[in-house]
Scaffold this active site. Structure first.
Site, PDB file in Angstrom:
ATOM      1  N   THR A  16       0.831  -1.213   0.000  1.00 52.14           N
ATOM      2  CA  THR A  16       0.000   0.000   0.000  1.00 52.14           C
ATOM      3  C   THR A  16       0.857   1.252   0.000  1.00 52.14           C
ATOM      4  O   THR A  16       0.460   2.288  -0.535  1.00 52.14           O
ATOM      5  CB  THR A  16      -0.928  -0.022   1.240  1.00 52.14           C
ATOM      6  OG1 THR A  16      -1.849  -1.089   1.069  1.00 52.14           O
ATOM      7  CG2 THR A  16      -1.702   1.265   1.399  1.00 52.14           C
ATOM      8  N   SER A  62       1.311  -7.529  -0.730  1.00 56.06           N
ATOM      9  CA  SER A  62       2.072  -8.511   0.062  1.00 56.06           C
ATOM     10  C   SER A  62       1.273  -9.751   0.455  1.00 56.06           C
ATOM     11  O   SER A  62       1.844 -10.726   0.926  1.00 56.06           O
ATOM     12  CB  SER A  62       2.699  -7.863   1.297  1.00 56.06           C
ATOM     13  OG  SER A  62       1.762  -7.703   2.329  1.00 56.06           O
ATOM     14  N   THR A  95       1.672  -4.160   4.343  1.00 49.26           N
ATOM     15  CA  THR A  95       1.517  -4.449   5.777  1.00 49.26           C
ATOM     16  C   THR A  95       1.007  -5.869   6.045  1.00 49.26           C
ATOM     17  O   THR A  95       1.210  -6.401   7.124  1.00 49.26           O
ATOM     18  CB  THR A  95       0.520  -3.467   6.438  1.00 49.26           C
ATOM     19  OG1 THR A  95      -0.773  -3.636   5.855  1.00 49.26           O
ATOM     20  CG2 THR A  95       0.987  -2.031   6.312  1.00 49.26           C
ATOM     21  N   ASP A  96       0.347  -6.469   5.045  1.00 50.19           N
ATOM     22  CA  ASP A  96      -0.386  -7.710   5.336  1.00 50.19           C
ATOM     23  C   ASP A  96       0.503  -8.895   5.715  1.00 50.19           C
ATOM     24  O   ASP A  96       0.104  -9.728   6.528  1.00 50.19           O
ATOM     25  CB  ASP A  96      -1.297  -8.075   4.158  1.00 50.19           C
ATOM     26  CG  ASP A  96      -2.528  -7.163   4.104  1.00 50.19           C
ATOM     27  OD1 ASP A  96      -2.761  -6.424   5.080  1.00 50.19           O
ATOM     28  OD2 ASP A  96      -3.241  -7.184   3.092  1.00 50.19           O
TER      29      ASP A  96
HETATM   30  C1  SIN Z   1      -0.228  -5.223   1.123  1.00 53.39           C
HETATM   31  O1  SIN Z   1       0.009  -5.849   2.146  1.00 53.39           O
HETATM   32  O2  SIN Z   1       0.533  -5.224   0.145  1.00 53.39           O
HETATM   33  C2  SIN Z   1      -1.501  -4.451   0.987  1.00 53.39           C
HETATM   34  C3  SIN Z   1      -1.998  -3.897   2.259  1.00 53.39           C
HETATM   35  C4  SIN Z   1      -1.058  -2.912   2.898  1.00 53.39           C
HETATM   36  O3  SIN Z   1       0.094  -2.708   2.529  1.00 53.39           O
HETATM   37  O4  SIN Z   1      -1.524  -2.277   3.884  1.00 53.39           O
END
Ligand code: SIN
Length: 315
Positions: A16, A62, A95-96
């Site tokens: 993100t 991710s 973040t995932d």
């Molecule tokens: C991801 O994990 O690539 C999408 C969600 C995020 O980064 O918050």
């Protein structure tokens, strides 16, 4: 918190932090992994003039992180850290699965220089995007004297890779370090450190297969009300080599699921028992029939089990 003004290498993997939306008010309806890491660095005026090199390793949401990206990332980190002019590496990431990549890199490399994962909860196009400040903070941590090991920087907090977990679906401060607590805070560009940098022994890059198909297949099954053994039977039929069970409470497992796991273990499948609780560790009063993963979260236990299986394969 500056370290002899040496070089920081920023490795891009997507997420993100590199996401874009049609509208600046969109925090959910956006596409992750659209901007390159060089664009993310260029968007932070305070980074201009600092010695920074950028390399794009991948460009993924991710949730789709995989072994081949992990292998390439670990190799790139290792190579850059070996350069005397590099003081640290920053990795832009979603973040995932941030906590998985962080734990994996710490266990494989246990680096003696800082490796700082950075992410954002809002896309780069948001009215108040969190990525630029997080990236600035991450570069600051990578330049910090004495910093070492893999950490994650978000919302002004530094988390050890060994304790990091995502605890919220949309809050900007979406990560936590559980019982261990935040490693450090970033206050006006300075680190206020609460505890030691992550350490431990490195598993080593050479033991990771180059071919993703050669990595051990380890899956996670969750124990819950009404659990049965069908999931274990299906996993065993698919040729799984390891199963992590995310147990209830102190690692307890529904009797039907436990029976199936004991059978799988007897047939040679490695089983590790963790807890689906957000905090605490699994503590056994007597030697358990299914070995426990202690304080590891289910996703950490999965990485640990893969490394154990790889170690035995090579030994
Ligand atoms: C991801 O994990 O690539 C999408 C969600 C995020 O980064 O918050």
């Amino acid at each position: 918190m500056q370290n002899n003004a040496s070089l920081v290498v920023v490795l891009g993997t997507g997420g993100t932090i590199a996401g874009t939306a049609v509208h600046a008010t969109d925090h959910v309806g956006y596409s992750a992994a659209q901007l390159g890491a060089a664009q993310l660095v260029a968007a932070v005026p305070a980074l201009a003039g600092l010695p920074i090199e950028v390399q794009q390793i991948a460009q993924v949401d991710s949730k789709d992180m995989d072994f081949s990206i992990w292998r390439a990332l670990a190799e790139a980190v290792d190579q850059h850290l070996a350069r005397p002019q590099v003081c640290g590496v920053v990795i832009t990431h979603g973040t995932d699965t941030l906590e998985e990549t962080a734990y994996f890199l710490q266990r494989v490399l246990a680096p003696s220089k800082p490796v700082v994962l950075v992410a954002a909860m809002r896309p780069a196009t948001a009215l108040q995007a969190d990525g630029p400040q997080n990236l600035l903070d991450a570069v600051g941590v990578a330049r910090s004297v004495g910093a070492r090991g893999v950490v994650a920087v978000l919302a002004g907090r530094v988390h050890s890779a060994l304790d990091l977990r995502k605890v919220h679906t949309y809050r900007l401060d979406a990560f936590d370090s559980g019982d261990a607590g935040t490693l450090a805070q970033i206050e006006q560009g300075r680190l206020r450190q609460h505890r030691a940098w992550p350490g431990g022994e490195a598993f080593g890059l050479v033991r990771l297969p180059r071919d993703a198909a050669q990595w051990p297949q380890v899956e996670i099954a969750t124990s819950h009300a009404g659990s049965g053994g069908a999931i274990v039977a299906a996993l065993c039929a698919s040729g799984v080599q390891g199963i992590v069970v995310a147990g209830t409470g102190n690692g307890s497992v529904h009797r039907a699921l436990e029976g199936a796991l004991l059978q799988a273990q007897a047939a040679g499948v490695a089983v590790l028992r963790s807890s689906r609780c957000l905090g605490g560790s699994v503590i056994d009063a007597t030697p358990p029939a299914l070995p426990s993963a202690g304080a590891l979260t289910p996703v950490q236990a999965r990485i640990e089990l893969m490394l154990q299986l790889l170690a035995h394969r090579v030994a």
